[in-house]
Design a protein around this motif. Structure first.
Motif, PDB file in Angstrom:
ATOM      1  N   LEU A  65     -14.522 -17.651   3.632  1.00  0.00           N
ATOM      2  CA  LEU A  65     -13.974 -16.054   4.090  1.00  0.00           C
ATOM      3  C   LEU A  65     -13.721 -15.470   2.438  1.00  0.00           C
ATOM      4  CD1 LEU A  65     -10.777 -17.346   6.162  1.00  0.00           C
ATOM      5  CD2 LEU A  65     -12.989 -16.145   6.936  1.00  0.00           C
ATOM      6  N   GLU A  66     -13.602 -14.197   2.697  1.00  0.00           N
ATOM      7  CA  GLU A  66     -13.231 -13.310   1.575  1.00  0.00           C
ATOM      8  C   GLU A  66     -12.049 -13.657   0.752  1.00  0.00           C
ATOM      9  OE1 GLU A  66     -12.352  -8.681   0.770  1.00  0.00           O
ATOM     10  OE2 GLU A  66     -12.621  -9.402   2.715  1.00  0.00           O
ATOM     11  N   TRP A  67     -11.927 -13.922  -0.346  1.00  0.00           N
ATOM     12  CA  TRP A  67     -10.820 -14.249  -1.344  1.00  0.00           C
ATOM     13  C   TRP A  67     -10.092 -12.939  -1.372  1.00  0.00           C
ATOM     14  CZ3 TRP A  67      -8.235 -18.064  -2.874  1.00  0.00           C
ATOM     15  CH2 TRP A  67      -7.044 -17.972  -3.739  1.00  0.00           C
ATOM     16  N   ILE A  68      -8.794 -13.153  -0.906  1.00  0.00           N
ATOM     17  CA  ILE A  68      -7.876 -11.844  -1.019  1.00  0.00           C
ATOM     18  C   ILE A  68      -6.720 -12.267  -1.964  1.00  0.00           C
ATOM     19  CG2 ILE A  68      -6.107 -10.489   0.593  1.00  0.00           C
ATOM     20  CD1 ILE A  68      -9.263 -10.283   1.549  1.00  0.00           C
ATOM     21  N   GLN A  69      -6.520 -11.137  -2.862  1.00  0.00           N
ATOM     22  CA  GLN A  69      -5.264 -11.708  -3.783  1.00  0.00           C
ATOM     23  C   GLN A  69      -4.816 -10.149  -4.180  1.00  0.00           C
ATOM     24  OE1 GLN A  69      -6.724 -13.362  -7.487  1.00  0.00           O
ATOM     25  NE2 GLN A  69      -4.517 -14.181  -7.893  1.00  0.00           N
ATOM     26  N   GLY A  70      -3.616  -9.997  -4.137  1.00  0.00           N
ATOM     27  CA  GLY A  70      -2.950  -8.931  -4.564  1.00  0.00           C
ATOM     28  C   GLY A  70      -1.400  -9.009  -4.546  1.00  0.00           C
ATOM     29  N   ASN A  71      -0.650  -8.155  -4.636  1.00  0.00           N
ATOM     30  CA  ASN A  71       0.775  -8.185  -4.483  1.00  0.00           C
ATOM     31  C   ASN A  71       1.471  -7.095  -3.574  1.00  0.00           C
ATOM     32  OD1 ASN A  71       1.465 -10.294  -6.761  1.00  0.00           O
ATOM     33  ND2 ASN A  71       0.281  -8.697  -8.098  1.00  0.00           N
ATOM     34  N   LYS A  72       2.626  -7.226  -2.971  1.00  0.00           N
ATOM     35  CA  LYS A  72       3.201  -6.442  -2.215  1.00  0.00           C
ATOM     36  C   LYS A  72       3.568  -5.408  -3.108  1.00  0.00           C
ATOM     37  CE  LYS A  72       6.312  -9.074   0.073  1.00  0.00           C
ATOM     38  NZ  LYS A  72       7.367  -9.078   0.898  1.00  0.00           N
ATOM     39  N   ASP A  73       3.604  -3.901  -2.536  1.00  0.00           N
ATOM     40  CA  ASP A  73       4.424  -2.920  -2.983  1.00  0.00           C
ATOM     41  C   ASP A  73       5.418  -2.333  -2.079  1.00  0.00           C
ATOM     42  OD1 ASP A  73       3.210  -0.890  -1.517  1.00  0.00           O
ATOM     43  OD2 ASP A  73       1.454  -0.923  -2.850  1.00  0.00           O
ATOM     44  N   SER A  74       6.192  -1.369  -2.538  1.00  0.00           N
ATOM     45  CA  SER A  74       6.912  -0.703  -1.642  1.00  0.00           C
ATOM     46  C   SER A  74       6.674  -0.260  -0.219  1.00  0.00           C
ATOM     47  CB  SER A  74       7.926   0.331  -2.368  1.00  0.00           C
ATOM     48  OG  SER A  74       6.751   1.352  -2.539  1.00  0.00           O
ATOM     49  N   ASN A  75       5.187  -0.048   0.102  1.00  0.00           N
ATOM     50  CA  ASN A  75       4.829   0.546   1.226  1.00  0.00           C
ATOM     51  C   ASN A  75       4.159  -0.549   2.112  1.00  0.00           C
ATOM     52  OD1 ASN A  75       5.611   3.045   0.595  1.00  0.00           O
ATOM     53  ND2 ASN A  75       3.827   3.323  -0.711  1.00  0.00           N
ATOM     54  N   THR A  76       3.868  -1.759   1.403  1.00  0.00           N
ATOM     55  CA  THR A  76       3.192  -2.720   2.119  1.00  0.00           C
ATOM     56  C   THR A  76       3.745  -2.884   3.656  1.00  0.00           C
ATOM     57  OG1 THR A  76       2.463  -3.859  -0.161  1.00  0.00           O
ATOM     58  CG2 THR A  76       2.199  -5.093   2.195  1.00  0.00           C
ATOM     59  N   GLU A  77       4.775  -3.581   3.841  1.00  0.00           N
ATOM     60  CA  GLU A  77       5.217  -3.830   4.990  1.00  0.00           C
ATOM     61  C   GLU A  77       5.577  -2.728   5.902  1.00  0.00           C
ATOM     62  OE1 GLU A  77       8.013  -6.930   5.516  1.00  0.00           O
ATOM     63  OE2 GLU A  77       8.149  -7.403   3.311  1.00  0.00           O
ATOM     64  N   GLU A  78       5.642  -1.519   5.496  1.00  0.00           N
ATOM     65  CA  GLU A  78       5.654  -0.233   6.482  1.00  0.00           C
ATOM     66  C   GLU A  78       4.040  -0.077   7.000  1.00  0.00           C
ATOM     67  OE1 GLU A  78       6.319   4.779   6.307  1.00  0.00           O
ATOM     68  OE2 GLU A  78       6.883   3.250   4.678  1.00  0.00           O
ATOM     69  N   LYS A  79       3.418  -0.494   5.885  1.00  0.00           N
ATOM     70  CA  LYS A  79       1.801  -0.293   6.369  1.00  0.00           C
ATOM     71  C   LYS A  79       1.427  -1.380   7.403  1.00  0.00           C
ATOM     72  CE  LYS A  79      -0.170   1.691   2.309  1.00  0.00           C
ATOM     73  NZ  LYS A  79      -0.680   1.185   0.945  1.00  0.00           N
ATOM     74  N   LEU A  80       1.881  -2.658   7.369  1.00  0.00           N
ATOM     75  CA  LEU A  80       1.506  -3.527   8.268  1.00  0.00           C
ATOM     76  C   LEU A  80       2.139  -3.211   9.594  1.00  0.00           C
ATOM     77  CD1 LEU A  80       0.720  -6.437   8.549  1.00  0.00           C
ATOM     78  CD2 LEU A  80       2.950  -7.207   7.960  1.00  0.00           C
ATOM     79  N   GLY A  81       3.392  -2.560   9.742  1.00  0.00           N
ATOM     80  CA  GLY A  81       3.837  -2.258  10.949  1.00  0.00           C
ATOM     81  C   GLY A  81       3.130  -1.499  11.681  1.00  0.00           C
ATOM     82  N   GLU A  82       2.612  -0.406  10.900  1.00  0.00           N
ATOM     83  CA  GLU A  82       1.810   0.907  11.291  1.00  0.00           C
ATOM     84  C   GLU A  82       0.447   0.143  12.018  1.00  0.00           C
ATOM     85  OE1 GLU A  82       1.474   3.341   8.088  1.00  0.00           O
ATOM     86  OE2 GLU A  82       3.561   4.358   8.478  1.00  0.00           O
TER      87      GLU A  82
END
Length: 288
Positions: A91-108
């Motif tokens: 699979l594609e290697w995914i790497q990054g860090n959450k920011d203040s909008n990440t979980e809102e985007k996840l819900g949307e």
């Protein structure tokens, strides 16, 4: 595993040298590796004791979710049908860090994915949760699918593994018989991830959320959200964004634990009596 990984890279067409191969955490059941070649980075996981369609059905689920255009998932570069139980998926290697909008985007994004509907409830081939099989068929009514393919399946496994003392067996049978009283309300068949505990999403570049390790099906979107609440890993921002974009049924709180029961039965069957108290509490609440 190194031989299987080299074979996978050859199939992908990456014939450059492996610069780095590091074993990493990748769940309870697979060996997982970060692979860096001269050309690319990969996440490759493998197992030596799985069914021949184990990785294929994961790749199929990722493809279905990607095709909605609603959520981010890793690119699938290669998978094989395990030979004598051995196989890998690259699979594609995914790497990054959450920011203040990440979980809102996840819900949307999850709400958007859940608004891609199938014609029926279920799936066209068997899937897995951990190493446990999840039998699948298509049903016109969600309550029939949930009864036959989810609760009956775990009931049978629990019986085989000695997880059903008489009281628990009696109450579980009683709840299954009365299931239409709670969840026969015309839920539409949403595309669901199917195993969305808190460890099956992550942040990529620019804080973008990604869904990983699916066990997809079409079913009631409340079933998916109930599981996210069982073991945690999701913020208020996630739930608010989800609710704003695809509201849950008004009686969600009344049925939430019936949906969580399935995943608790899975954990009872996988890990034993540590989960028995939660199973028994739910059974007594509804039919005790």
């Amino acid at each position: 595993m190194k031989q299987r990984i080299s074979h996978a890279l050859e199939k992908i067409g990456d014939t450059s040298n492996i610069q780095r191969m590091t074993q990493i955490s990748g769940g309870d059941i697979n060996q997982a590796y970060y692979i860096q070649t001269n050309e690319h980075e990969y996440f490759i996981k493998g197992n030596s004791n799985v069914s021949e369609h184990f990785f294929r059905v994961e790749a199929k689920g990722l493809k279905l979710m990607k095709e909605t255009g609603a959520v981010n998932v890793p690119e699938v570069y290669y998978y094989d049908d395990p030979v004598e139980g051995e196989g890998v998926i690259a699979l594609e290697w995914i790497q990054g860090n959450k920011d203040s909008n990440t979980e809102e985007k996840l819900g949307e994004q999850l709400a958007s994915m859940h608004q891609h509907f199938g014609e029926s409830h279920g799936f066209d081939e068997d899937t897995f949760i951990g190493l446990l099989p999840q039998p699948n068929k298509f049903y016109d009514k969600w309550v029939d699918y949930y009864h036959e393919c989810r609760l009956v399946s775990q009931f049978n496994i629990a019986a085989e593994r000695g997880r059903l003392p008489l009281d628990r067996k009696h109450l579980l049978k009683k709840l299954m018989e009365r299931l239409p009283e709670w969840i026969d309300y015309g839920a539409k068949p949403s595309l669901l991830h199917g195993d969305l505990w808190g460890g099956n999403w992550m942040a990529g570049k620019n804080g973008s959320p990604y869904l990983i390790d699916p066990s997809v099906l079409y079913g009631d979107h409340a079933f998916e959200i109930a599981f996210t609440e069982l073991f945690g890993g999701y913020s208020d921002a996630f739930y608010q964004a989800y609710q704003d974009n695809f509201p849950l049924p008004e009686h969600y709180e009344d049925i939430k634990e019936i949906y969580q029961l399935y995943y608790l039965l899975v954990h009872l069957n996988l890990f034993g009596e540590a989960y028995a108290g939660s199973v028994d509490r739910i059974l007594k609440h509804y039919v005790g």
